[in-house]
Design a protein around this motif. Structure first.
Motif, short mmCIF file in Angstrom:
data_model
loop_
_atom_site.label_atom_id
_atom_site.label_comp_id
_atom_site.label_asym_id
_atom_site.label_seq_id
_atom_site.Cartn_x
_atom_site.Cartn_y
_atom_site.Cartn_z
N PRO A 83 0.90 -1.57 0.01
CA PRO A 83 0.68 0.35 -0.11
C PRO A 83 0.59 1.35 0.22
N GLY A 84 0.29 2.43 -0.78
CA GLY A 84 1.00 3.26 -0.93
C GLY A 84 2.43 3.51 -1.71
N HIS A 85 2.87 2.84 -2.35
CA HIS A 85 3.98 2.13 -3.21
C HIS A 85 3.57 4.00 -4.53
N PRO A 86 5.45 4.02 -4.50
CA PRO A 86 5.66 4.91 -5.76
C PRO A 86 5.19 4.29 -7.06
N GLY A 87 4.56 5.25 -8.74
CA GLY A 87 4.92 4.90 -9.58
C GLY A 87 3.42 3.81 -10.19
N ASP A 88 3.78 3.40 -11.03
CA ASP A 88 2.56 2.63 -11.93
C ASP A 88 2.03 0.93 -11.01
N HIS A 89 1.23 0.90 -11.38
CA HIS A 89 1.03 -0.61 -10.41
C HIS A 89 1.28 -1.57 -11.17
N GLY A 90 0.85 -2.82 -10.64
CA GLY A 90 1.08 -4.27 -10.86
C GLY A 90 1.04 -5.88 -10.30
N ASP A 91 0.60 -6.60 -10.99
CA ASP A 91 0.73 -7.91 -10.08
C ASP A 91 1.41 -8.82 -10.88
N GLY A 92 2.14 -8.07 -11.40
CA GLY A 92 3.37 -9.94 -11.79
C GLY A 92 2.95 -9.87 -13.11
N GLU A 93 1.66 -9.86 -14.30
CA GLU A 93 1.81 -10.14 -14.79
C GLU A 93 1.18 -8.49 -16.09
N PHE A 94 0.23 -7.35 -15.64
CA PHE A 94 -0.19 -6.73 -16.15
C PHE A 94 0.92 -5.24 -15.31
N ASP A 95 0.93 -4.78 -16.06
CA ASP A 95 1.30 -3.36 -15.73
C ASP A 95 0.73 -2.26 -15.90
N TRP A 96 0.13 -1.35 -15.16
CA TRP A 96 -1.22 -0.08 -15.31
C TRP A 96 -0.64 0.59 -14.65
N THR A 97 -1.54 2.36 -15.48
CA THR A 97 -1.78 3.91 -14.75
C THR A 97 -2.95 3.89 -13.96
N ASP A 98 -2.89 4.95 -12.85
CA ASP A 98 -4.49 5.09 -12.64
C ASP A 98 -4.91 5.81 -13.72
N GLU A 99 -4.29 6.11 -15.17
CA GLU A 99 -5.03 6.71 -16.07
C GLU A 99 -6.01 5.64 -17.01
N ALA A 100 -5.17 4.26 -16.60
CA ALA A 100 -5.90 3.59 -17.63
C ALA A 100 -7.18 3.39 -17.87
N PRO A 101 -8.02 2.92 -18.82
CA PRO A 101 -9.36 3.40 -18.70
C PRO A 101 -10.30 2.42 -18.66
N SER A 102 -9.37 1.13 -17.73
CA SER A 102 -9.49 0.43 -17.03
C SER A 102 -9.31 0.01 -15.66
N ALA A 103 -9.23 0.73 -15.33
CA ALA A 103 -8.41 1.18 -14.00
C ALA A 103 -9.25 1.70 -12.58
N VAL A 104 -9.18 1.14 -11.82
CA VAL A 104 -9.29 1.91 -9.85
C VAL A 104 -8.44 2.06 -9.37
N PRO A 105 -8.59 3.49 -9.51
CA PRO A 105 -6.97 4.35 -8.87
C PRO A 105 -6.98 3.74 -7.59
N PRO A 106 -5.53 3.72 -6.56
CA PRO A 106 -5.74 2.94 -5.11
C PRO A 106 -6.88 3.85 -4.40
N GLN A 107 -7.62 3.09 -3.45
CA GLN A 107 -8.13 4.04 -2.29
C GLN A 107 -8.04 4.31 -0.99
N GLY A 108 -8.37 5.50 -0.26
CA GLY A 108 -7.58 5.23 0.73
C GLY A 108 -6.70 6.13 0.61
#
Length: 108
Positions: A83-108
């Motif tokens: 939680p709270g990491h800097p930069g883009d997101h990923g799960d080991g298979e996909f990487d995405w940004t908060d602006e990606a059309p299918s993304a939900v940015p971190p909450q809280g």
């Protein structure tokens, strides 16, 4: 030429439940149809994803970043970073940004 991809609409939980209910009712009214109820959510998710609509994201797994992303088939994944990491997101298979059309940015 730069292609702009629109943000995908995410159904509310109530809309999603209504869609699943209608698929089940429609199948039940068809003669000689024995559609197992357990496949209805997958049918609804795949059909909606095909037209750019997403089902609600699943409940968050504790201990990981709360950012989520839906792939082209409408299947959701949660960021595997702390939680709270800097930069883009990923799960080991996909990487995405908060602006990606299918993304939900971190909450809280």
């Amino acid at each position: 030429m730069t292609e702009t991809i629109a943000k995908r609409r995410i159904l509310t939980e109530e809309e999603y439940q209504d869609a699943c209910h209608m698929v089940g009712e429609t199948a039940r009214r068809q003669p000689n149809t024995n559609l197992p109820r357990v496949v209805i959510p997958d049918i609804v998710a795949a059909t909606l994803a095909a037209v750019g609509i997403l089902t609600p994201p699943p409940a968050l797994e504790p201990g990981s970043c709360t950012a989520q992303f839906a792939d082209d088939d409408g299947y959701w994944t949660q960021c595997a970073e702390d939680p709270g990491h800097p930069g883009d997101h990923g799960d080991g298979e996909f990487d995405w940004t908060d602006e990606a059309p299918s993304a939900v940015p971190p909450q809280g």
